[in-house]
Design an enzyme around this catalytic site. Structure first.
Site, mmCIF file in Angstrom:
data_model
loop_
_atom_site.group_PDB
_atom_site.id
_atom_site.type_symbol
_atom_site.label_atom_id
_atom_site.label_comp_id
_atom_site.label_asym_id
_atom_site.label_seq_id
_atom_site.Cartn_x
_atom_site.Cartn_y
_atom_site.Cartn_z
ATOM 1 N N ALA A 53 0.839 -1.198 0.000
ATOM 2 C CA ALA A 53 0.000 0.000 0.000
ATOM 3 C C ALA A 53 0.870 1.243 0.000
ATOM 4 O O ALA A 53 1.896 1.288 0.681
ATOM 5 C CB ALA A 53 -0.913 0.019 1.215
ATOM 6 N N ASP A 54 0.451 2.228 -0.761
ATOM 7 C CA ASP A 54 1.108 3.528 -0.708
ATOM 8 C C ASP A 54 0.396 4.461 0.254
ATOM 9 O O ASP A 54 1.016 5.346 0.834
ATOM 10 C CB ASP A 54 1.163 4.141 -2.107
ATOM 11 N N ARG A 55 -0.903 4.253 0.433
ATOM 12 C CA ARG A 55 -1.648 5.034 1.425
ATOM 13 C C ARG A 55 -2.941 4.296 1.750
ATOM 14 O O ARG A 55 -3.654 3.858 0.854
ATOM 15 C CB ARG A 55 -1.949 6.435 0.900
#
Length: 364
Positions: A253-255
């Site tokens: 996940a990036d965010r």
């Protein structure tokens, strides 16, 4: 032994140029913040945890030889440089969180009359360097929690004990291993832990168009580790989940928003939809630094758009018809309703539990 994407000693930082992999393994010197911004923006280094570490260490390298006339001047330098680094890849929240933490430290040290400017700089350097060791420890914890979650679910489905489950087949997307972190990896750390437990039958990795992080980077890591692995095209995922008895999908996940909506590499959303259809558990592996409780849901996440050339060319060779329009978002948002669990260094949480659980952890 896992690959080393970041080499650091005080005053010196080198990163493995991921644009050249798997053909060439070459380290690039990062001599300061401008170099740090460029290697992040050009994706010579990528993966949300690695972006934060390289960004902050590039600042450490820059300020290490400098002398500052006052603590206020050092603080101003830190703030300006950190804000600049955050702009390199805005979707990845880890850099923003790290910047906020370091700026808060700089503010506290500026106010502390018992510390002079040299002491302030030393404390700041120590804080940035500590990120390397913490990231590896966090990733190992993520790997352990994730592997146990997958094995427990398989065992429950078979009516057996968790320890008797497996070996299992898993699918991953993009690159979330040692090349995307300080070491060990997030989603690929889960795969690594399954292998260490003797519970990995096979891992499938997607090519991850258009930048081919799966084909270039994840496949490179899997071959290096000698894991039983197969590369598949992005368009094969539905057929794979139907035919190959995959026990779980695990991605990075990036965010992650407060409600569990997750921004990750483009293509993640459609994999989650397909996994839901086939009844395959879909897990997101992310450190707490990737969870942004200030964002209520995925609609509020800024999605970076990349140049057309990344779609139309492979290296110097054009593969798309000249004149065609392109849409090239780097990320998509997977709704929380499609996510089985979010794996962190502090445990595995259902999306609907995430905000309350993380808030309690941060307050404890």
């Amino acid at each position: 032994m896992s690959l080393q994407s970041i080499k650091y000693s005080r005053g010196s930082l080198d990163i493995l140029d991921q644009l050249l992999l798997p053909v060439q393994s070459k380290y690039v010197a990062v001599r300061g913040v401008e170099d740090g911004w460029k290697v992040i923006n050009k994706m010579q280094v990528r993966g949300a945890p690695a972006i934060a570490i390289v960004g902050c260490l590039s600042l450490a390298v820059e300020i290490y030889p400098e002398e500052f006339e006052s603590k206020k001047r050092l603080r101003q330098e830190v703030e300006g440089k950190l804000n600049y680094l955050v702009s390199a890849r805005p979707t990845a929240v880890n850099m923003k969180i790290a910047a906020d933490e370091l700026l808060a430290l700089a503010n506290d040290l500026t106010k502390d009359e018992t510390i002079d400017v040299a002491g302030m700089k030393e404390r700041f350097l120590n804080a940035t360097e500590a990120m390397l060791e913490k990231d590896i420890a966090d990733n190992q914890a993520i790997g352990s929690h994730g592997a146990q979650a997958i094995l427990k679910r398989v065992a429950e489905a078979a009516g057996a004990q968790t320890g008797t489950a497996g070996p299992v087949r898993v699918l991953t997307h993009c690159n979330t291993g040692s090349l995307a972190t300080a070491g060990y990896g997030t989603a690929l750390g889960v795969v690594r832990q399954l292998a260490e437990l003797g519970k990995l039958e096979h891992v499938y990795c997607t090519e991850t168009r258009p930048y081919n992080q799966g084909a270039r980077l994840t496949a490179y890591e899997l071959v290096h580790e000698k894991f039983p692995a197969t590369l598949v095209l992005d368009s094969m995922v539905a057929a794979l989940l139907r035919a190959k008895n995959v026990a779980g999908v695990v991605v990075g996940a990036d965010r992650v928003a407060a409600n569990g909506d997750t921004a990750n590499k483009i293509g993640t959303y459609q994999i989650a939809v397909v996994a839901k259809h086939h009844g395959v558990p879909f897990y997101v592996a992310a450190p707490l630094t990737s969870i942004d409780l200030a964002i209520p849901g995925g609609d509020h996440i800024i999605i970076e758009e990349r140049p057309d050339r990344e779609m139309t060319h492979v290296g110097e060779h054009r593969i798309a018809a000249p004149g065609i329009n392109c849409w090239n978002p780097a990320f998509d948002v997977t709704p929380a309703s499609l996510i089985t669990g979010i794996i962190t260094e502090r445990g595995v949480f259902k999306p609907e539990e995430l905000k309350e659980a993380i808030t309690k952890l941060l307050e404890s």
